[in-house]
Design a protein around this motif. Structure first.
Motif, PDB file in Angstrom:
ATOM      1  N   HIS A   1       1.214  -2.293   6.084  1.00 24.23           N
ATOM      2  CA  HIS A   1       2.012  -3.509   5.918  1.00 24.23           C
ATOM      3  C   HIS A   1       1.258  -4.553   5.088  1.00 24.23           C
ATOM      4  O   HIS A   1       1.900  -5.353   4.382  1.00 24.23           O
ATOM      5  N   ILE A   2      -0.048  -4.565   5.164  1.00 24.86           N
ATOM      6  CA  ILE A   2      -0.816  -5.446   4.279  1.00 24.86           C
ATOM      7  C   ILE A   2      -0.622  -5.031   2.824  1.00 24.86           C
ATOM      8  O   ILE A   2      -0.425  -5.872   1.937  1.00 24.86           O
ATOM      9  N   GLN A   3      -0.652  -3.732   2.568  1.00 32.04           N
ATOM     10  CA  GLN A   3      -0.469  -3.236   1.216  1.00 32.04           C
ATOM     11  C   GLN A   3       0.953  -3.485   0.713  1.00 32.04           C
ATOM     12  O   GLN A   3       1.158  -3.806  -0.463  1.00 32.04           O
ATOM     13  N   LEU A   4       1.942  -3.354   1.598  1.00 36.83           N
ATOM     14  CA  LEU A   4       3.324  -3.599   1.197  1.00 36.83           C
ATOM     15  C   LEU A   4       3.546  -5.054   0.806  1.00 36.83           C
ATOM     16  O   LEU A   4       4.393  -5.353  -0.040  1.00 36.83           O
ATOM     17  N   ARG A   5       2.794  -5.950   1.400  1.00 35.49           N
ATOM     18  CA  ARG A   5       2.910  -7.366   1.047  1.00 35.49           C
ATOM     19  C   ARG A   5       2.142  -7.708  -0.220  1.00 35.49           C
ATOM     20  O   ARG A   5       2.201  -8.838  -0.691  1.00 35.49           O
ATOM     21  N   GLY A   6       1.415  -6.761  -0.757  1.00 35.68           N
ATOM     22  CA  GLY A   6       0.643  -7.023  -1.963  1.00 35.68           C
ATOM     23  C   GLY A   6      -0.583  -7.872  -1.735  1.00 35.68           C
ATOM     24  O   GLY A   6      -1.071  -8.530  -2.662  1.00 35.68           O
ATOM     25  N   VAL A   7      -1.109  -7.898  -0.512  1.00 34.27           N
ATOM     26  CA  VAL A   7      -2.282  -8.713  -0.198  1.00 34.27           C
ATOM     27  C   VAL A   7      -3.541  -8.035  -0.747  1.00 34.27           C
ATOM     28  O   VAL A   7      -3.763  -6.845  -0.490  1.00 34.27           O
ATOM     29  N   PRO A   8      -4.359  -8.745  -1.493  1.00 32.97           N
ATOM     30  CA  PRO A   8      -5.584  -8.137  -2.060  1.00 32.97           C
ATOM     31  C   PRO A   8      -6.693  -8.018  -1.021  1.00 32.97           C
ATOM     32  O   PRO A   8      -7.706  -8.709  -1.084  1.00 32.97           O
ATOM     33  N   LEU A   9      -6.517  -7.136  -0.064  1.00 28.92           N
ATOM     34  CA  LEU A   9      -7.496  -6.941   1.002  1.00 28.92           C
ATOM     35  C   LEU A   9      -8.675  -6.136   0.473  1.00 28.92           C
ATOM     36  O   LEU A   9      -8.495  -5.140  -0.232  1.00 28.92           O
ATOM     37  N   LEU A  10      -9.886  -6.548   0.820  1.00 27.42           N
ATOM     38  CA  LEU A  10     -11.091  -5.830   0.432  1.00 27.42           C
ATOM     39  C   LEU A  10     -11.563  -4.976   1.594  1.00 27.42           C
ATOM     40  O   LEU A  10     -11.788  -5.477   2.696  1.00 27.42           O
TER      41      LEU A  10
END
Length: 862
Positions: free
Chosen positions: A571-580
């Motif tokens: 869900h973080i990836q689906l929101r386009g969040v640039p998580l490291l």
């Protein structure tokens, strides 16, 4: 490619990196299919976790003695305790009303079913249940319309926040109110959701807001409290609040601390560990104190440590040959871990398809469509629960009632939650017992009820719960995933125990297999290991379960990771969040800082005109700007009639001369050494460092060693798209970084000086004045230009960070990534050996998609 582009499920279940994302295609200059463009690409900002060591900050540090430092630390500990107590009270509030509403609903509907079983008016009972559930869900969905960030569990958003990504509204008071109130209605409304995830989010909001003593939603709530006015301090309190939420949810303070460390916070220090544990303990004992008093009227007995407690696992007193688990059972636990990982991967894959569908077809429409979807899910769930309980349940014998573990987490007897719909007094309806109870009561039934559950009932219950929970997670209501996953996995584990015990005649403890099944499925969905192991051990209060739970979670994680990521990461990836992530892949070391940096810079000078700063701030969206001076051989010609250039050259000159003076002092000290070699080295340095006798300064000597002059550009000119390539890549001596918020603050407060004046006449701002507007700094578009004199000059050097972290252009990507992530940076300048800035690296330059695209581009170039 290994994945078929026409199959959604294949795309989301295949291993990461085997398909090109839209961002990769953009970098490579290729065009993707329309099907790949459904996900939004939002340009999230980063948080300022790195300290700005400016002159106002240094003044604060220099004025901090031991007494003030101890006072500051005491206030921090007090805030940790206050956060823990508040989170415990929030958990008490949510739990009290969820139990109240659920008790009213199940009592009314249960009595109606008992009466209508003889009179034949069961449709009326169904309508009553629909009225309760859809009313509650409607209220929860409307609250989410007020604050959309309150939807879901909130764990992906908090994980992103602690990773350094700024998500608007994620820790606001309005979000907290909608989340805490909405989750009790969504759980009481019969949806297959839990209150544990939203409680973690609520705890994080309490941690972010309570130490600030101010509110953006309610502007009158504002006290003069000068502490903790930075993203760095707020991050620590958010970590503590999230840990307190876990501790209150499961009665697991140690597990909450580890959750914040493993799944939440990306940056950690040893001193924070003890504070977070103290905060978690405060939350657990606050909740325990009030719940024990309310439910048992024994204040201070501490019998109910968390909202969800699994009870005590032990054999009956008369069964001496009974055992909780044996070494032989470990083989079955490993197999259950594999199956749990597969089921979790399937759950995540299906939920990903649903999430993509919602993003493409539901979210762009009017907001009431989301309410209709929530009501549709509530209606279908209610009909399924009612029909399955009435039509598919079996009457099971209750000849051996439970003689131990009779107390649920709410204080009632476990046998009181048995439902006897259409069954005689000595039997019970196994399907209704699971569906017509709160989820916590159903989990206790599967863990501790000695009466048997039909294999058909367990299979149907697992299938229905799996599908409906997958559909529900992502609906516009506050919803958690822990409890539904535990209940679904417990049904799977009890089914395995039923087969081994009844069909194969093995002597096993059914509750252990139900617990392992719950751990296997939950681990397959969320992919947590250390923290989840400790949470489950603390919830069971049985240390002997440590090894089987750990083995099961490890196997489930390894199996699930072979197909896709955990549900929160998806869900973080689906929101386009640039998580490291924690680290980069090994092959990324083929790239260096120069390969991934952004070379086109917008910069400011140490002394810059107001009109230039306004132009830069209004035409760019960057949140930090390098402070530079230009390396031009003909700079001295500009000094004769331009005071602005003269100031900038003087700033550069002073820094160079100070280094020369330090070198001379070192040479003077080396002359006292008897070694002739040291004296010779000193003489050589003197030749290089000492200025020429004919008035030629040291700076000019350095510039003459450069290979070519550079184009002329006045420092008060704004960046232009008409620059030549030579102008765009002009070498710039790097002096520091200054943030956008700092520049706007300087302009609004009139921090500048006139051309005919010295920069010493410029007003000085204290650290408190620089951070007064935190966290909502004013915007440049709110600035009244009529109040500004465009020819005034701003000296930014006292407020910039003169010593930020920097890397060489030849630094490998893994080193850049580790420095950026572990230090919590927002901007990382790339500076060459002679102090010239050649680029800058931000979070977006280190995301997996960007690095993969650059690596492919690099391979194509080679």
């Amino acid at each position: 490619m290994a994945c078929c582009g026409n199959c959604f499920c294949c795309q989301c279940c295949c291993r990461e990196g085997e398909t090109l994302t839209p961002e990769e295609l953009t970098i490579l200059g290729e065009i993707g299919d329309d099907e790949d463009e459904i996900l939004p690409r939002k340009d999230y900002e980063s948080l300022d976790y790195d300290r700005c060591i400016s002159e106002p900050y240094v003044e604060i540090v220099e004025g901090m003695d031991n007494k003030k430092a101890k006072k500051y630390e005491a206030v921090r500990w007090l805030m940790m305790f206050a956060i823990g107590v508040t989170v415990g009270l929030v958990g008490l509030f949510v739990d009290f009303f969820v139990r109240l509403f659920s008790k009213i609903k199940f009592t009314v509907v249960g009595d109606s079913v008992e009466k209508c079983s003889d009179k034949g008016c069961l449709p009326l009972s169904l309508l009553e249940l629909l009225a309760f559930n859809m009313t509650f869900v409607f209220i929860a969905s409307v609250l989410v319309l007020i604050e959309p960030v309150a939807a879901g569990s909130g764990i992906p958003e908090i994980k992103s926040y602690l990773n350094g990504v700024k998500i608007p509204g994620i820790v606001r008071l309005r979000t907290f109110l909608c989340k805490a109130a909405g989750v009790l209605f969504s759980v009481a409304g019969g949806l297959f959701v839990g209150k544990e995830g939203p409680l973690i989010h609520s705890g994080a909001i309490v941690g972010a807001g309570l130490p600030q003593f101010q509110s953006i939603t309610f502007k009158r709530i504002k006290f003069d409290f000068p502490y903790f006015r930075s993203d760095r301090d707020k991050r620590d309190f958010v970590s503590a609040g999230a840990a307190a939420g876990v501790a209150a949810a499961f009665g697991a303070p140690i597990g909450g601390t580890l959750f914040s460390l493993e799944e939440g916070s990306s940056f950690w220090n040893q001193a924070l560990t003890w504070k977070v544990l103290f905060c978690s303990m405060s939350a657990t004992f606050t909740l325990n104190f009030f719940r024990s008093g309310i439910n048992f009227n024994k204040w201070g007995s501490f019998q109910l440590p968390g909202l969800l407690n699994f009870g005590e696992f032990k054999c009956s007193d008369g069964e001496k040959s009974c055992h909780l688990w044996t070494a032989v059972d470990l083989a079955f636990f490993v197999l259950m871990g594999v199956v749990g990982g597969l089921l979790g991967a399937l759950f995540n894959c299906m939920n990903t398809i649903l999430a993509k569908y919602r993003i493409k077809h539901i979210h762009p429409k009017a907001k009431f469509v989301r309410v209709l979807e929530s009501l549709l899910v509530a209606m279908v769930t209610t009909v399924v629960i009612f029909a399955a309980s009435i039509l598919l349940g079996e009457c099971r014998d209750l000849s051996s009632p439970t003689t131990h573990n009779t107390t649920l987490s709410g204080g009632e007897d476990i046998n009181s939650t048995i439902r006897q719909f259409f069954c005689t007094n000595k039997t019970y309806n196994d399907m209704a017992t699971l569906f017509f109870n709160p989820q916590e009561a159903a989990i206790h039934q599967l863990f501790h009820q000695e009466g048997t559950f039909s294999p058909v009932t367990l299979s149907v219950f697992f299938l229905l719960y799996f599908l409906l929970a997958c559909w529900t997670y992502g609906v516009s209501v506050p919803s958690g995933l822990f409890v539904p996953s535990l209940l679904c996995g417990a049904a799977f584990g009890r089914l395995v125990a039923n087969i081994l015990k009844v069909k194969l005649g093995m002597d096993i403890y059914s509750g252990t297999f139900a617990l392992i099944g719950a751990a296997a499925f939950l681990g397959g969905v969320v992919r947590m290991t250390i923290s989840l192991t400790v949470i489950l051990i603390e919830s069971t209060n049985e240390i002997t379960y440590g090894l089987p739970i750990m083995i099961t979670l490890m196997v489930a994680k390894w199996t699930g990771d072979f197909f896709n990521k955990g549900i929160y990461d998806i869900h973080i990836q689906l929101r386009g969040v640039p998580l490291l992530e924690w680290e980069t892949e090994v092959e990324m070391d083929k790239l260096t800082a120069s390969d991934i940096m952004e070379p086109n810079l917008t910069y400011v000078y140490p002394h810059t005109r107001v009109q230039s700063l306004v132009s830069i701030l209004r035409t760019t969206v960057y949140n930090a700007f390098p402070v530079v001076t230009e390396n031009r051989q003909n700079e001295r010609d500009f000094m004769k009639g331009n005071i602005l250039v003269s100031n900038n050259i003087r700033f550069k000159n002073s820094s160079v001369v100070s280094r020369a003076g330090e070198q001379r002092r070192r040479c003077q000290s080396m002359k006292s050494y008897p070694s002739s070699e040291l004296r010779n080295v000193c003489d050589e340095h003197n030749v290089v460092v000492e200025p020429a006798e004919e008035g030629e300064d040291l700076l000019q000597q350095m510039l003459e060693r450069r290979h070519a002059p550079y184009p002329n550009l006045y420092p008060d000119q704004s960046p232009s798209e008409e620059w030549t390539m030579e102008e765009r890549f002009r070498p710039l001596t790097f002096h520091g970084l200054i943030l956008r918020s700092q520049l706007v603050n300087l302009l609004i407060r009139g921090v500048c000086y006139a051309e005919h004046q010295s920069s010493s006449t410029q007003p000085r701002l204290s650290y408190a004045e620089m951070t007064e507007d935190y966290p909502r700094y004013p915007d440049i578009h709110d600035l009244d230009l009529a109040l500004l004199n465009p020819r005034m000059i701003v000296d930014v050097t006292p407020y910039m960070n003169p010593c930020p972290y920097a890397v060489s252009p030849n630094t490998h990507t893994s080193q850049v990534f580790n420095l950026f992530r572990t230090m919590g940076l927002r901007h990382l300048p790339v500076v060459n050996a002679v102090g010239e800035i050649v680029g800058i690296i931000t979070r977006h330059n280190l995301t997996h998609e960007f690095l993969v695209a650059k690596l492919r581009q690099h391979s194509i170039t080679i």
